[in-house]
Design a protein around this motif. Sequence first.
Motif, short mmCIF file in Angstrom:
data_model
loop_
_atom_site.label_atom_id
_atom_site.label_comp_id
_atom_site.label_asym_id
_atom_site.label_seq_id
_atom_site.Cartn_x
_atom_site.Cartn_y
_atom_site.Cartn_z
N ASP A 128 0.83 -1.21 0.00
CA ASP A 128 0.00 0.00 0.00
C ASP A 128 0.86 1.25 0.00
O ASP A 128 1.85 1.33 0.75
N PRO A 129 0.51 2.25 -0.80
CA PRO A 129 1.33 3.47 -0.86
C PRO A 129 0.98 4.46 0.25
O PRO A 129 -0.13 4.45 0.80
N GLY A 130 1.93 5.31 0.58
CA GLY A 130 1.69 6.48 1.40
C GLY A 130 1.97 7.70 0.54
O GLY A 130 2.69 7.61 -0.47
N TYR A 131 1.41 8.84 0.90
CA TYR A 131 1.54 10.04 0.07
C TYR A 131 2.11 11.19 0.88
O TYR A 131 1.66 11.46 2.00
N LEU A 132 3.09 11.86 0.33
CA LEU A 132 3.67 13.01 1.00
C LEU A 132 2.68 14.16 1.03
O LEU A 132 2.14 14.56 0.01
N VAL A 133 2.43 14.68 2.23
CA VAL A 133 1.55 15.83 2.39
C VAL A 133 2.38 17.11 2.42
O VAL A 133 2.04 18.10 1.79
N GLY A 134 3.48 17.08 3.18
CA GLY A 134 4.29 18.28 3.27
C GLY A 134 5.68 17.98 3.82
O GLY A 134 5.91 16.95 4.44
N ARG A 135 6.58 18.90 3.54
CA ARG A 135 7.94 18.82 4.07
C ARG A 135 8.28 20.15 4.73
O ARG A 135 8.21 21.21 4.11
N LEU A 136 8.63 20.07 5.99
CA LEU A 136 8.99 21.25 6.77
C LEU A 136 10.51 21.38 6.80
O LEU A 136 11.21 20.48 7.28
N LEU A 137 11.03 22.49 6.27
CA LEU A 137 12.46 22.76 6.28
C LEU A 137 12.78 23.73 7.41
O LEU A 137 12.09 24.74 7.58
N VAL A 138 13.83 23.41 8.17
CA VAL A 138 14.23 24.23 9.32
C VAL A 138 15.67 24.68 9.13
O VAL A 138 16.54 23.87 8.79
N LEU A 171 -0.63 24.87 13.24
CA LEU A 171 -1.25 25.11 11.94
C LEU A 171 -0.79 24.08 10.91
O LEU A 171 -1.59 23.62 10.09
N TYR A 172 0.48 23.72 10.96
CA TYR A 172 1.02 22.71 10.04
C TYR A 172 0.32 21.37 10.26
O TYR A 172 -0.10 20.70 9.31
N VAL A 173 0.18 20.96 11.53
CA VAL A 173 -0.47 19.68 11.83
C VAL A 173 -1.94 19.71 11.42
O VAL A 173 -2.46 18.78 10.80
N GLU A 174 -2.62 20.80 11.78
CA GLU A 174 -4.04 20.92 11.43
C GLU A 174 -4.24 20.87 9.92
O GLU A 174 -5.15 20.19 9.42
N SER A 175 -3.39 21.58 9.19
CA SER A 175 -3.51 21.61 7.72
C SER A 175 -3.25 20.23 7.12
O SER A 175 -3.92 19.82 6.17
N ALA A 176 -2.28 19.50 7.68
CA ALA A 176 -1.98 18.15 7.19
C ALA A 176 -3.16 17.22 7.44
O ALA A 176 -3.50 16.37 6.60
N MET A 177 -3.81 17.37 8.60
CA MET A 177 -4.98 16.53 8.91
C MET A 177 -6.14 16.83 7.96
O MET A 177 -6.81 15.92 7.48
N ILE A 178 -6.36 18.11 7.68
CA ILE A 178 -7.43 18.49 6.75
C ILE A 178 -7.15 17.94 5.36
O ILE A 178 -8.04 17.39 4.70
N ALA A 179 -5.91 18.05 4.91
CA ALA A 179 -5.54 17.52 3.60
C ALA A 179 -5.76 16.02 3.54
O ALA A 179 -6.26 15.48 2.54
N ALA A 180 -5.40 15.31 4.63
CA ALA A 180 -5.57 13.85 4.67
C ALA A 180 -7.04 13.46 4.63
O ALA A 180 -7.44 12.54 3.91
N VAL A 181 -7.87 14.17 5.40
CA VAL A 181 -9.31 13.88 5.42
C VAL A 181 -9.93 14.07 4.05
O VAL A 181 -10.81 13.31 3.62
#
Length: 231
Positions: A128-138, A171-181
């Motif tokens: 089963d594949p997984g999909y990249l939602v985002g990458r946070l650069l620090v 905000l990053y976590v919330e946005s990732a959850m919304i994108a996943a849903v």
Amino acid sequence: MEDKLDIIFEGLRQKSTAKQAIFRNTQAAFECLRTVTQELVLELTRRIATVDSSVVIEYKPINEFEFHIRFSGDLLVFVMHSNIITFPDDFPLFGSRYVTDDFRRRFFGHIMAYNFMADSIKYQRMNDPGYLVGRLLVNIENHYYIEGAKQLEMPENDMEHNVINEDAMRLYVESAMIAAVNNDLMAPSIQDIQKISVKQKLENQQVSRGSKVGFNFRNEQRHHGYDGLIY
């Protein structure tokens, strides 16, 4: 001719020191992500309990570099990479004065967010594949830049002014959850499931299962891709 030991020393002094600082900043950002994620999960659990107590929202620590959020049929996997990276010269950030003013700003720690179907992990469906939602650069100054799916819908991406803090990480976590849903599960075509191998049956492969639609990335990310990391 300059002594080669002097060249090695200078390289170590500048780059290695910078990379150690970036690694520490990335660790701190990842721990901040953990904290806001646990708080977010508790808040959502309290809310959903008033509607449907059978819905599970769960934070799961894996190790110092990984944690998961499970909600509904989705699983978000946050992974901090231990290596510091840079990019080719045509990377969008490298044209900014902020980066050109200090070569150390060309190096980043990075934290990836992937979206899986929760059952893929639960039943160990290895294909089963997984999909990249985002990458946070620090970076070395504890500033951040987010690359990601259009569905992430983060505010203006200005690394010079984006500083790691709890509000930004939440905000990053919330946005990732919304994108996943909103990343829907699509059924396979009938042609893809009309036969099954003995191997699939013995491995309990559910060939009729669907797969995620995946994410559309912003144009600049599509140009640079996600398979050219420099470790």
